[in-house]
Design a protein around this motif. Structure first.
Motif, PDB file in Angstrom:
ATOM      1  N   UNK A  24       0.815  -1.227   0.000  1.00 22.36           N
ATOM      2  CA  UNK A  24       0.000   0.000   0.000  1.00 22.36           C
ATOM      3  C   UNK A  24       0.844   1.271   0.000  1.00 22.36           C
ATOM      4  N   UNK A  25       2.146   1.172   0.286  1.00 22.40           N
ATOM      5  CA  UNK A  25       3.007   2.355   0.345  1.00 22.40           C
ATOM      6  C   UNK A  25       3.651   2.673  -0.996  1.00 22.40           C
ATOM      7  N   UNK A  26       4.184   1.641  -1.682  1.00 22.81           N
ATOM      8  CA  UNK A  26       4.923   1.922  -2.919  1.00 22.81           C
ATOM      9  C   UNK A  26       4.401   1.150  -4.125  1.00 22.81           C
ATOM     10  N   UNK A  27       3.508   0.180  -3.925  1.00 19.15           N
ATOM     11  CA  UNK A  27       2.962  -0.592  -5.035  1.00 19.15           C
ATOM     12  C   UNK A  27       3.823  -1.777  -5.442  1.00 19.15           C
ATOM     13  N   UNK A  28       4.823  -2.137  -4.658  1.00 17.87           N
ATOM     14  CA  UNK A  28       5.687  -3.285  -4.960  1.00 17.87           C
ATOM     15  C   UNK A  28       5.038  -4.602  -4.599  1.00 17.87           C
ATOM     16  N   UNK A  52       5.147 -16.237  10.441  1.00 18.95           N
ATOM     17  CA  UNK A  52       5.046 -15.827   9.048  1.00 18.95           C
ATOM     18  C   UNK A  52       5.027 -14.306   9.012  1.00 18.95           C
ATOM     19  N   UNK A  53       5.966 -13.731   8.273  1.00 17.82           N
ATOM     20  CA  UNK A  53       6.072 -12.277   8.164  1.00 17.82           C
ATOM     21  C   UNK A  53       5.939 -11.868   6.701  1.00 17.82           C
ATOM     22  N   UNK A  54       5.387 -10.689   6.493  1.00 19.27           N
ATOM     23  CA  UNK A  54       5.172 -10.166   5.152  1.00 19.27           C
ATOM     24  C   UNK A  54       5.998  -8.896   4.979  1.00 19.27           C
ATOM     25  N   UNK A  55       6.770  -8.840   3.881  1.00 17.51           N
ATOM     26  CA  UNK A  55       7.619  -7.689   3.581  1.00 17.51           C
ATOM     27  C   UNK A  55       7.361  -7.219   2.160  1.00 17.51           C
ATOM     28  N   UNK A  56       7.575  -5.938   1.916  1.00 22.22           N
ATOM     29  CA  UNK A  56       7.543  -5.402   0.563  1.00 22.22           C
ATOM     30  C   UNK A  56       8.910  -5.647  -0.074  1.00 22.22           C
ATOM     31  N   UNK A  57       8.931  -6.061  -1.332  1.00 21.40           N
ATOM     32  CA  UNK A  57      10.202  -6.362  -1.987  1.00 21.40           C
ATOM     33  C   UNK A  57      10.926  -5.106  -2.461  1.00 21.40           C
TER      34      UNK A  57
END
Length: 66
Positions: A24-28, A52-57
């Motif tokens: 939601x921050x950068x669209x990645x 389980x963790x979720x990260x933006x690439x």
């Protein structure tokens, strides 16, 4: 008399993968990382936990699902 308390936490990555959706921050793209942590007290295993963790690439922010 000397009393020493030795605690150790070990965390390692078990699996990586791609999740559906966009950041939601950068669209990645969103990356899923499964980690497993082990807590030890004086080399005796106390607990084991898988997270389980979720990260933006792109921006590397940790994302929280609601």
């Amino acid at each position: 008399m000397c009393f020493g308390l030795v605690c150790d936490a070990d965390e390692r990555v078990v699996q990586r993968g791609r999740a559906e959706g966009v950041c939601p921050y950068c669209g990645g793209t969103i990356q899923v990382v499964d980690t497993q942590s082990h807590w030890r007290l004086c080399f005796v295993p106390l607990s084991s936990k898988t997270k389980r963790k979720y990260y933006c690439s792109i921006c590397n922010r940790q994302l929280v699902l609601q």
